[in-house]
Motif scaffolding. Sequence first.
Motif, short mmCIF file in Angstrom:
data_model
loop_
_atom_site.label_atom_id
_atom_site.label_comp_id
_atom_site.label_asym_id
_atom_site.label_seq_id
_atom_site.Cartn_x
_atom_site.Cartn_y
_atom_site.Cartn_z
N SER A 189 0.87 -1.23 0.18
CA SER A 189 0.07 -0.18 0.03
C SER A 189 0.87 1.25 -0.09
O SER A 189 1.88 1.28 0.65
CB SER A 189 -0.83 0.12 1.36
N GLU A 190 0.45 2.11 -0.73
CA GLU A 190 1.07 3.44 -0.55
C GLU A 190 -0.06 4.39 0.15
O GLU A 190 -1.22 4.70 -0.41
CB GLU A 190 1.31 4.27 -1.97
N LEU A 191 0.20 4.97 1.15
CA LEU A 191 -0.52 5.62 2.09
C LEU A 191 -0.08 7.27 2.11
O LEU A 191 1.04 7.41 2.70
CB LEU A 191 -0.90 5.11 3.61
N ARG A 192 -0.86 7.95 1.37
CA ARG A 192 -0.32 9.36 1.34
C ARG A 192 -1.15 10.17 2.37
O ARG A 192 -2.34 10.17 2.32
CB ARG A 192 -0.73 9.70 -0.07
N VAL A 193 -0.62 10.97 3.34
CA VAL A 193 -1.34 11.70 4.48
C VAL A 193 -0.96 13.19 4.33
O VAL A 193 0.14 13.58 4.82
CB VAL A 193 -0.90 11.22 5.95
N PRO A 194 -1.87 13.88 3.76
CA PRO A 194 -1.48 15.25 3.37
C PRO A 194 -1.84 16.04 4.99
O PRO A 194 -2.70 16.06 5.56
CB PRO A 194 -2.49 15.98 2.61
N LEU A 195 -0.53 16.91 5.12
CA LEU A 195 -0.70 17.65 6.63
C LEU A 195 -2.00 18.32 6.59
O LEU A 195 -2.57 18.50 7.68
CB LEU A 195 0.44 18.39 6.79
N GLY A 196 -2.32 19.11 5.49
CA GLY A 196 -3.57 19.86 5.33
C GLY A 196 -4.79 19.42 5.58
O GLY A 196 -5.67 19.75 6.16
N ASP A 197 -4.68 18.05 5.01
CA ASP A 197 -6.05 17.24 5.21
C ASP A 197 -6.30 16.81 6.77
O ASP A 197 -7.22 16.85 7.29
CB ASP A 197 -6.10 15.95 4.38
N VAL A 198 -4.92 16.66 7.29
CA VAL A 198 -5.25 16.32 8.91
C VAL A 198 -5.88 17.38 9.44
O VAL A 198 -6.80 17.34 10.47
CB VAL A 198 -3.71 15.89 9.36
N ALA A 199 -5.20 18.66 9.29
CA ALA A 199 -5.70 19.92 9.86
C ALA A 199 -7.25 20.14 9.54
O ALA A 199 -8.11 20.50 10.63
CB ALA A 199 -5.01 20.88 9.64
N ILE A 200 -7.64 20.16 8.46
CA ILE A 200 -8.99 20.63 7.91
C ILE A 200 -9.99 19.41 8.56
O ILE A 200 -11.08 19.59 8.85
CB ILE A 200 -9.11 20.79 6.36
N GLY A 201 -9.42 18.10 8.24
CA GLY A 201 -10.19 17.09 8.58
C GLY A 201 -10.32 17.15 10.15
O GLY A 201 -11.59 16.59 10.49
N THR A 202 -9.54 17.61 10.85
CA THR A 202 -9.72 17.55 12.36
C THR A 202 -10.60 18.41 12.78
O THR A 202 -11.53 18.41 13.85
CB THR A 202 -8.11 17.70 13.09
N ALA A 203 -10.61 19.78 11.93
CA ALA A 203 -11.62 20.70 12.35
C ALA A 203 -13.06 20.23 12.10
O ALA A 203 -14.02 20.81 13.05
CB ALA A 203 -11.45 21.97 11.44
N PHE A 204 -13.19 19.35 11.15
CA PHE A 204 -14.62 18.55 11.12
C PHE A 204 -14.91 17.71 12.09
O PHE A 204 -15.85 17.47 12.47
CB PHE A 204 -14.72 18.22 9.50
N ASN A 205 -13.87 16.98 12.26
CA ASN A 205 -14.16 15.80 13.13
C ASN A 205 -14.57 16.27 14.76
O ASN A 205 -15.32 15.77 15.25
CB ASN A 205 -12.68 14.94 13.39
N ALA A 206 -13.97 17.51 14.71
CA ALA A 206 -14.10 18.13 16.20
C ALA A 206 -15.37 18.79 16.15
O ALA A 206 -15.99 19.21 17.33
CB ALA A 206 -13.11 19.18 16.44
N GLY A 207 -16.11 18.81 15.38
CA GLY A 207 -17.59 19.61 15.16
C GLY A 207 -17.51 20.86 15.03
O GLY A 207 -18.74 21.76 14.74
N ALA A 208 -16.34 21.61 15.01
CA ALA A 208 -16.18 23.01 14.82
C ALA A 208 -16.50 23.68 13.44
O ALA A 208 -17.34 24.41 13.44
CB ALA A 208 -14.70 23.57 15.04
N ALA A 209 -15.89 22.88 12.47
CA ALA A 209 -16.25 23.11 11.18
C ALA A 209 -18.01 23.33 10.64
O ALA A 209 -18.47 24.15 10.18
CB ALA A 209 -15.45 22.90 10.19
N PRO A 210 -18.37 22.19 11.13
CA PRO A 210 -20.04 21.97 10.74
C PRO A 210 -20.73 23.33 11.76
O PRO A 210 -21.82 23.74 11.31
CB PRO A 210 -20.24 20.70 11.37
N GLU A 211 -20.40 23.40 12.78
CA GLU A 211 -21.00 24.51 13.66
C GLU A 211 -21.11 25.65 13.07
O GLU A 211 -21.94 26.34 12.86
CB GLU A 211 -20.08 24.71 14.99
N MET A 212 -19.91 26.37 12.23
CA MET A 212 -19.77 27.29 11.56
C MET A 212 -20.96 27.36 10.41
O MET A 212 -21.38 28.53 10.17
CB MET A 212 -18.49 27.71 11.06
#
Length: 409
Positions: A189-212
């Motif tokens: 497997s080649e697993l690519r992990v964009p740093l930006g996706d971790v940050a933006i995805g975490t904001a959604f996982n935390a419920g913060a972005a959906p709140e806005m």
Amino acid sequence: MYKLLSGLSIVEVSSFVASPSAGLYCAQMGAEVIRIDDRRGGLDYKRYMLTREGRSLSWENLNRAKKSVALDLQTAEGRELAVELARVTGQVITNLPTDSFMAHDRIAAGRADLVSVRIMGWHDGRQAMDFTVNAATGYPLMTGPEEWDAKTAPPVSQILPAWDFITGAYCAFALLAGLRHRDATSEGSELRVPLGDVAIGTAFNAGAAPEMLYRGADRERIGNAIWGAFGRDFLSRDGQRFMIAVLTAKQWRATVEAFGLTEDVAALEAELGVSLADSDHWRFMHRHRLFSMFQEVAERFDYADMAARLTRAGATFERYRTMFEMAQDAELVTGNPLFGPSPANPSGFEYPAPRSFANIPGREAADPAAAPFLGEHSEQVLAERLGMASGQIAALIDRGVVGTSDKQK
């Protein structure tokens, strides 16, 4: 250190924070992590701050328990050796570009079941670092004093490169997920992990972005208050600042009891027609009235007395410390089993060193291991992994393709 990953070898070709931290977490659980750097030192080898001996404390701590191989990665021969080491080992962590000499397909050409984890910037290939992706998340514009004007106030960037460390932890998990899949299917497997996706995805996982999106606007700044609950920093009579956090009814009752505000809070509840004990919502909505009441009490006590009251009541609190204070604190560091004795650090500086953050009851954790000197294991790894004879290795050293330990440099 625990030996849960004993027998697993990982090649790491990386720099800075996210990628080295992924390898660090694996090494602390017993994996053999072989970090490959340019023989002159990678981009982070002299990262601030340096000791008097010219050693980076950042590099030293992100590379504990690893082996170091130094190659001339500016030459085709040095790069091919790095590729061959990765190919023979079978699992790789890197933050080099997808089209670099460490491209997955290039390594997998001789190892179909290769598992590689690659940290990227943004998903579309743009460059990024923790400090730039953090700017995109919106968090710096929600941080700061409550009285700041929303339109003119500056952003407040965090000091800790949190997205780097979250990405490193996620990549360690992703690598083990890839290995588990290979064990079950024999597929690489080649697993690519964009740093930006971790940050933006975490904001959604935390419920913060959906709140806005739901509210149709951004949050207001609220200083050190806890969003959506009761909590803030308070100042004691002797000038100590401490943080109170209340997320449950039990914590609320304990905090009210410790501050001696049972009757005052009951009177406020009667005035407002709400139950503060049963609702984060009402405690947050009426936080300014509550903060004022609690601060008045805090000013009557020295911190030691206030801490004793909070402890007896079972409240959740902590005193603010400088990092210099924290690093010498008996409870947090010097008496904490997380830390072991200082190993023989390349810097020559002795200080507490953390073990794995996870601990296993009933098992004794080994003492923390030292970081390597750059190139300390070059000869050993080339001999063991590639079966190279001492004469071959010596010739590579003579030509400057392979670097040896910089301990004496």
